[in-house]
Design an enzyme around this catalytic site. Sequence first.
Site, mmCIF file in Angstrom:
data_model
loop_
_atom_site.group_PDB
_atom_site.id
_atom_site.type_symbol
_atom_site.label_atom_id
_atom_site.label_comp_id
_atom_site.label_asym_id
_atom_site.label_seq_id
_atom_site.Cartn_x
_atom_site.Cartn_y
_atom_site.Cartn_z
ATOM 1 N N GLN A 172 -11.356 3.949 -12.702
ATOM 2 C CA GLN A 172 -12.228 2.782 -12.556
ATOM 3 C C GLN A 172 -13.683 3.163 -12.823
ATOM 4 O O GLN A 172 -14.396 2.494 -13.574
ATOM 5 C CB GLN A 172 -12.062 2.224 -11.143
ATOM 6 C CG GLN A 172 -13.163 1.284 -10.677
ATOM 7 C CD GLN A 172 -12.847 0.637 -9.353
ATOM 8 O OE1 GLN A 172 -12.015 -0.252 -9.270
ATOM 9 N NE2 GLN A 172 -13.510 1.049 -8.295
ATOM 10 N N GLY A 183 -15.139 6.064 3.493
ATOM 11 C CA GLY A 183 -15.565 6.214 2.096
ATOM 12 C C GLY A 183 -16.674 5.206 1.775
ATOM 13 O O GLY A 183 -17.711 5.562 1.219
ATOM 14 N N HIS A 184 -16.449 3.935 2.159
ATOM 15 C CA HIS A 184 -17.474 2.909 1.927
ATOM 16 C C HIS A 184 -18.748 3.250 2.695
ATOM 17 O O HIS A 184 -19.855 3.110 2.177
ATOM 18 C CB HIS A 184 -16.983 1.540 2.420
ATOM 19 C CG HIS A 184 -15.818 0.987 1.670
ATOM 20 N ND1 HIS A 184 -14.617 0.700 2.265
ATOM 21 C CD2 HIS A 184 -15.687 0.656 0.359
ATOM 22 C CE1 HIS A 184 -13.788 0.204 1.360
ATOM 23 N NE2 HIS A 184 -14.405 0.175 0.199
HETATM 24 O O1 PAF Z 1 -12.920 -0.370 -5.917
HETATM 25 C C1 PAF Z 1 -12.895 -1.543 -5.512
HETATM 26 O O2 PAF Z 1 -12.931 -1.834 -4.306
HETATM 27 C C2 PAF Z 1 -12.820 -2.679 -6.519
HETATM 28 O O3 PAF Z 1 -12.039 -2.344 -7.598
HETATM 29 C C3 PAF Z 1 -14.196 -3.217 -6.951
HETATM 30 C C4 PAF Z 1 -14.992 -2.159 -7.704
HETATM 31 C C5 PAF Z 1 -14.982 -3.687 -5.747
HETATM 32 C C6 PAF Z 1 -14.013 -4.403 -7.901
HETATM 33 O O4 PAF Z 1 -13.308 -5.439 -7.301
#
Ligand code: PAF
Length: 267
Positions: free
Chosen positions: A149, A32-33
Site C-alpha cells: 500500500q 501502530g496508529h
Molecule cells: O491502511 C489503511 O487503514 C487504509 O488502507 C487507508 C490508507 C486508511 C485507506 O483507506
Amino acid sequence: MKIFKDRKNLQNEILNTKGISFVPTMGGLHKGHISLIKKSKKTKLKTLVSIFVNPKQFNEKKDFISYPRNQKKDLKILKNLKVDYLYLPSIKDIYSFKPKNKVFLDKFSKQLCGKYRKGHFPGVLNVVNRFLDIIKPKKLFMGKKDFQQLYLVKKHIIKRKINTKIVECETIREKNGVACSSRNYRLNLKHKKVASKIFHFLKKIKYKFNFINPNLLKKEIIKLGANKIDYIEFYNIRSFKRSKKLDKNNRIFIAYFLNNVRLIDNV
Ligand code: PAF
C-alpha cells in the site's frame, strides 16, 4: 480536537493553517496508529486524522461488515493524543465529487495482496487520492506493515506530481511480536499465540537462511496453526521484484488466515 464530517467545513478550517500532517485510518486504533500520530505531532504542522472504513477496498462484503469499529474508544485515544482535527466523513462526502487527479495504479498492485484481493488496491488508491485532494497535506504518515500500500501510494504521488511527502514508519509490534493491526481485535487468545509463533518462526528463518523454498515454509506455517495461506513470497524492497535470497533488503511477505481473519506481515 475539532471534528468534521463534511469536507467543505474541514477545508474552510484547514485553509488558515500553516499546513497539515495527515494520518489516514479506518479506525480500530491501535499502538501502530498511535505511533504514527505521535510522529505526526512532532512536526510543526497541524495533525489531522481520518477515520473512514472505505467500502471500496474490501473485496468481500463480509469483511467490510466485520471490520472492527469502536468509535467511542477511538475518539478517546485521539483526544488524549491532542490531535488537532478528526475527519469522520460519510461515504457520500468522500465519493460525491470528482478528484483533480486520476488514480495511478502501478503494476506492483497486481502482485502479492493484489492477486488475492481483487479491487483492493484500486479501492485504496481511490480513497487516498480523494483524501489528498480534499486535505492537500504537506505530510502523510503511513506504516511499513502495509508495504505494498505504502509503495503504491508513493508511486501515485510521484506520478501525479502531488505536493505531499510520505513519511514511512516502521511496523509496530505487540509484545508477542505480532504486527499491530485493527484485525488483531478479532483474534482470540489461541489465535494470538499462533500469530506470535508464526512471526518468531519467520524471523528465525530470515536470520538463519540466505534462501529457503517458500513452499517449505508454507507447510511449517500450516503446522503452526494457520488455516490458509494466500501467499508467502520473498521480495526485494528496493526493486520490488521477487527475490531468491533473504537479507536486510529481501524480506518475507506473508498473508494468511487464522479462522476467517486475514493477517499480513513482512519480516
Ligand atoms: O491502511 C489503511 O487503514 C487504509 O488502507 C487507508 C490508507 C486508511 C485507506 O483507506
